[in-house]
Scaffold this active site. Structure first.
Site, PDB file in Angstrom:
ATOM      1  CG  HIS A 149      16.254  10.213  27.530  1.00 29.80           C
ATOM      2  ND1 HIS A 149      16.451  10.104  28.881  1.00 29.80           N
ATOM      3  CD2 HIS A 149      16.409  11.089  26.873  1.00 29.80           C
ATOM      4  CE1 HIS A 149      16.688  11.613  29.267  1.00 29.80           C
ATOM      5  NE2 HIS A 149      16.518  12.283  28.197  1.00 29.80           N
ATOM      6  CB  CYS A 166      14.124   6.554  31.524  1.00 32.32           C
ATOM      7  SG  CYS A 166      14.629   7.465  29.959  1.00 32.32           S
ATOM      8  CD  GLU A 221      17.390   4.748  29.722  1.00 37.80           C
ATOM      9  OE1 GLU A 221      17.923   4.995  30.920  1.00 37.80           O
ATOM     10  OE2 GLU A 221      17.233   5.683  28.847  1.00 37.80           O
ATOM     11  CB  CYS A 235      16.575  10.556  33.814  1.00 33.50           C
ATOM     12  SG  CYS A 235      15.484  10.377  32.389  1.00 33.50           S
TER      13      CYS A 235
END
Length: 160
Positions: free
Chosen positions: A59, A92, A61, A89
């Site tokens: 992701h 993260c 992040e 999410c």
């Protein structure tokens, strides 16, 4: 004592995160971008790459945190701010806690999977680190990028 929040600075760094989101989107990834900033300096950046990297943890992040940690030579990033175009999410958010990010600034809310405001996790008393949160910076631009991406995907799918 916390430094005062500078809205213009937040918008500047979110604009940088949006550029990374656009890079991911142009490569077929969900357009989410992130940058890590420390003392007014970019120390890490990333965009969603789970498809291209064949990595469910890639992701935006996580990619930005990895780059920042390598750049400073430490997996802990105290005093740093992460700017991301979409509410993080659960995975993260956990990475933000483990990295000891001091501040999180995000753009669009994620009502289904976001765990900062949509489904509050970071406020849990059992967590060993607190993160200052600023939500909604350039939210319309961040949300529009995602809406456009998924509209285009649906249009392409209906033409097949």
């Amino acid at each position: 004592m916390k430094a005062p929040v500078d809205a213009a600075e937040d918008e500047y760094w979110m604009t940088r995160a949006l550029r990374f989101a656009e890079r991911g989107g142009s490569g077929g990834e969900v357009p989410v971008g992130a940058v890590v900033v420390h003392n007014g300096r970019l120390i890490g950046a990333g965009f969603n790459r789970p498809i291209s990297a064949t990595d469910p943890t890639a992701h935006a992040e996580i990619m930005a945190l990895r780059a920042a940690a390598v750049g400073v030579g430490n997996y802990r990033l105290p005093g740093a701010t992460l700017y991301v175009t979409l509410e993080p999410c659960m995975m993260c958010a956990g990475a933000l806690i483990h990295s000891r990010i001091s501040r999180l600034v995000y753009g669009a809310s994620e009502p289904k999977a976001g765990v900062v405001v949509s489904h509050p996790l970071l406020d849990s008393a059992w967590l060993n680190h607190e993160i200052e949160v600023t939500a909604g910076v350039l939210s319309e631009r961040c949300g529009a990028l995602l809406t456009q991406f998924f509209s285009q995907r649906r249009a392409e799918a209906s033409n097949e």
